[in-house]
Design an enzyme around this catalytic site. Structure first.
Site, short mmCIF file in Angstrom:
data_model
loop_
_atom_site.label_atom_id
_atom_site.label_comp_id
_atom_site.label_asym_id
_atom_site.label_seq_id
_atom_site.Cartn_x
_atom_site.Cartn_y
_atom_site.Cartn_z
CB CYS A 117 -0.91 -0.06 1.43
SG CYS A 117 -1.95 1.41 1.34
N GLY A 148 -7.48 -5.61 -18.05
CA GLY A 148 -8.28 -5.80 -16.95
C GLY A 148 -9.19 -4.49 -16.77
CD GLU A 163 -13.08 -6.59 -17.67
OE1 GLU A 163 -13.31 -8.10 -17.42
OE2 GLU A 163 -12.00 -6.22 -17.05
NE ARG A 184 -2.29 -6.87 -4.49
CZ ARG A 184 -0.91 -6.35 -4.84
NH1 ARG A 184 -0.68 -5.35 -5.85
NH2 ARG A 184 0.04 -6.64 -4.14
CG HIS A 209 -25.15 25.59 2.07
ND1 HIS A 209 -25.40 24.71 0.93
CD2 HIS A 209 -25.15 26.80 1.69
CE1 HIS A 209 -25.54 25.53 0.06
NE2 HIS A 209 -25.52 26.75 0.47
#
Length: 465
Positions: free
Chosen positions: A43, A183, A206, A273, A444
């Site tokens: 990561c 992919g 794909e 993976r 807001h």
């Protein structure tokens, strides 16, 4: 080399492993962590963090490119920009390096001993680590396997030369003129869109009938629109067959069974993976598995007493924040605390353009589970903040039970919606009902107002649509 004994041994210093070790250290558990690479795992080093850095750089480059010649609607005109990818990658590497140092510092602060090297099991309580200075034996009362995952290869098109994984894509020295992506999942589209923004001609292949198949069609529609705007060719129902003889094209079998060639300087393979279970000597301890993954229970215990497994090596969802939560839980269990895994929802984010967020159940899943449901849908085209950011293409959607209004799932697609994931996850974990979200004052002007408005819509009284 002297033998080390400890109460807890953590194998792998990725998000799950290092969080587990830090928490254990905080609780006074004598902890050792083994890592063969840099702290932070996939990561931090070659995944979540560097890819977001590259995506951000691509977004900034595209913004400036769109302003060249005063073409944009904001009245800003600049000269056509240039991109030095080497400098971009160096900037990205600097971020990674600082975070590496940060993780190492946190481990040290928690009094965790770090051993650099590759660990191999001798038995359920002992590992041998090959370090730069020789072999180190570590014995532990409890072991946590947090070895993570690696990109999956296609057997007929292994990584090397023009065929690259996400790891190599994040370290390119120049933008390829032509990039083929095999992919159409989140990794392929995140990186494919980034390179398209940087000037590459991108084609996505794909095998399934649509990209981002794990998300419903309504949620992915704005992403499909953006793919077209970026000039990305998407071939659905198509199968990659290998490289051309010269290695300058991807061979593809199209949906109608014909053969085609896609010219490509690089072929990025993102077909998933796989858990990193080889080379650790796991055959010495004979853990039960589910397919390729290590089987665990609701406390992340494996089939052997005293051995735990967390993160990608245990299966889907392969998400860093899931691994972190599991790691923290296991550390507390080892320290004697009562913990169990009972998460109502784990948010998942796709950092495409626009971004996607899901937490909890989709409308179809909710209907199958609860029967009659209510759906609240609020478009960002009616949100002032989204409009001022030129990000009105998208929406927030809430799915709730029809009888008691318990929220079962929340989804969003739009610019910057990744930052709404925390609110979505919190609402589900706290067991919120539509009235709870509708009755919470949202600041807001923010895109978060879309969350409140979606709840109001499901209750039948939306204010701004």
């Amino acid at each position: 080399m002297k033998e080390i004994s400890c109460k807890l041994l953590v194998i792998g210093a990725g998000p799950g492993g290092y969080v587990c070790a830090i928490r254990a250290g905080q609780l006074g558990v004598d902890t050792v962590i083994v890592e063969f690479g840099k702290p932070g795992g996939t990561c931090l080093n070659v995944g979540c963090i560097p890819s977001k850095a590259l995506i951000h750089a691509a977004e900034e480059f595209e913004k400036i490119a769109n302003m060249a010649g005063g073409k944009g609607p904001l009245g800003i005109a600049v000269a056509p920009p240039t991109l030095d990818l080497t400098k971009t990658v160096a900037w990205k590497d600097g971020i990674v390096s600082r975070l590496n140092s940060g993780v190492a510092g946190l481990l040290k602060k928690a009094k965790v001993k770090t051993v650099q090297g590759w660990a191999t099991f001798r038995d359920g309580k002992t590992v041998e680590v090959e370090t730069e200075t020789g072999s180190q034996v570590i014995r532990a009362e409890a072991v946590v396997i947090a070895s993570g995952s690696v990109p999956a290869e296609l057997p007929f098109m292994p990584f090397g030369g023009p065929v690259i994984s996400s790891t190599e894509a994040l370290a390119l020295s120049e933008v390829p003129d032509k990039l083929a992506v095999v992919g159409g999942g989140y990794i392929g589209l995140e990186l494919g869109m980034a390179f398209a923004k940087m000037g590459a001609k991108v084609a996505v292949v794909e095998a399934l009938p649509r990209v981002l198949a794990q998300y419903d069609a309504e949620l992915t529609r704005p992403v499909l629109k953006r793919l077209g705007e970026l000039g990305i060719e998407v071939m659905l129902g198509a199968k990659a067959k290998g490289l051309s003889t010269k290695g300058d094209a991807l061979l593809v079998e199209t949906a109608d069974g014909k053969n085609a060639k896609i010219a490509a300087d690089k072929v990025l393979v993102t077909v998933g993976r796989k858990p990193l279970t080889e080379g650790w000597g796991l055959e010495q301890i004979d853990l039960d598995t589910v397919g390729r993954f290590i089987r665990i229970d609701d406390q992340c215990r494996t089939s052997m007493r005293g051995i735990y497994a967390i993160g990608d090596v245990t299966g889907e969802p392969m998400l860093a924040h899931r691994a972190m939560a599991q790691g923290e839980m296991v550390a507390e269990i080892v320290a004697g605390h009562k913990r169990g895994w009972d998460k109502r929802a784990i948010p998942a984010i796709c950092f495409t353009d626009p971004e996607l967020v899901t937490a909890g159940l989709s409308p179809d899943e909710a209907k199958a589970l609860a029967g009659e449901i209510k759906i609240g849908h609020f478009p960002f085209a009616a949100n002032g903040r989204a409009m001022t950011r030129q990000g009105e293409d998208g929406f927030v959607r809430i799915v709730a039970r029809a009888d008691n209004h318990l929220v079962l799932g929340i989804q969003a697609v739009g610019q910057g919606v990744s930052e709404l994931a925390a609110a979505f996850g919190l609402a589900l974990e706290m067991g919120a009902r539509l009235e709870d979200i509708a009755g919470t004052i949202h600041a807001h002007p923010t895109q978060g107002e879309g969350f409140q408005e979606a709840a109001l819509k499901a209750l039948g009284h939306a204010l701004h649509v």
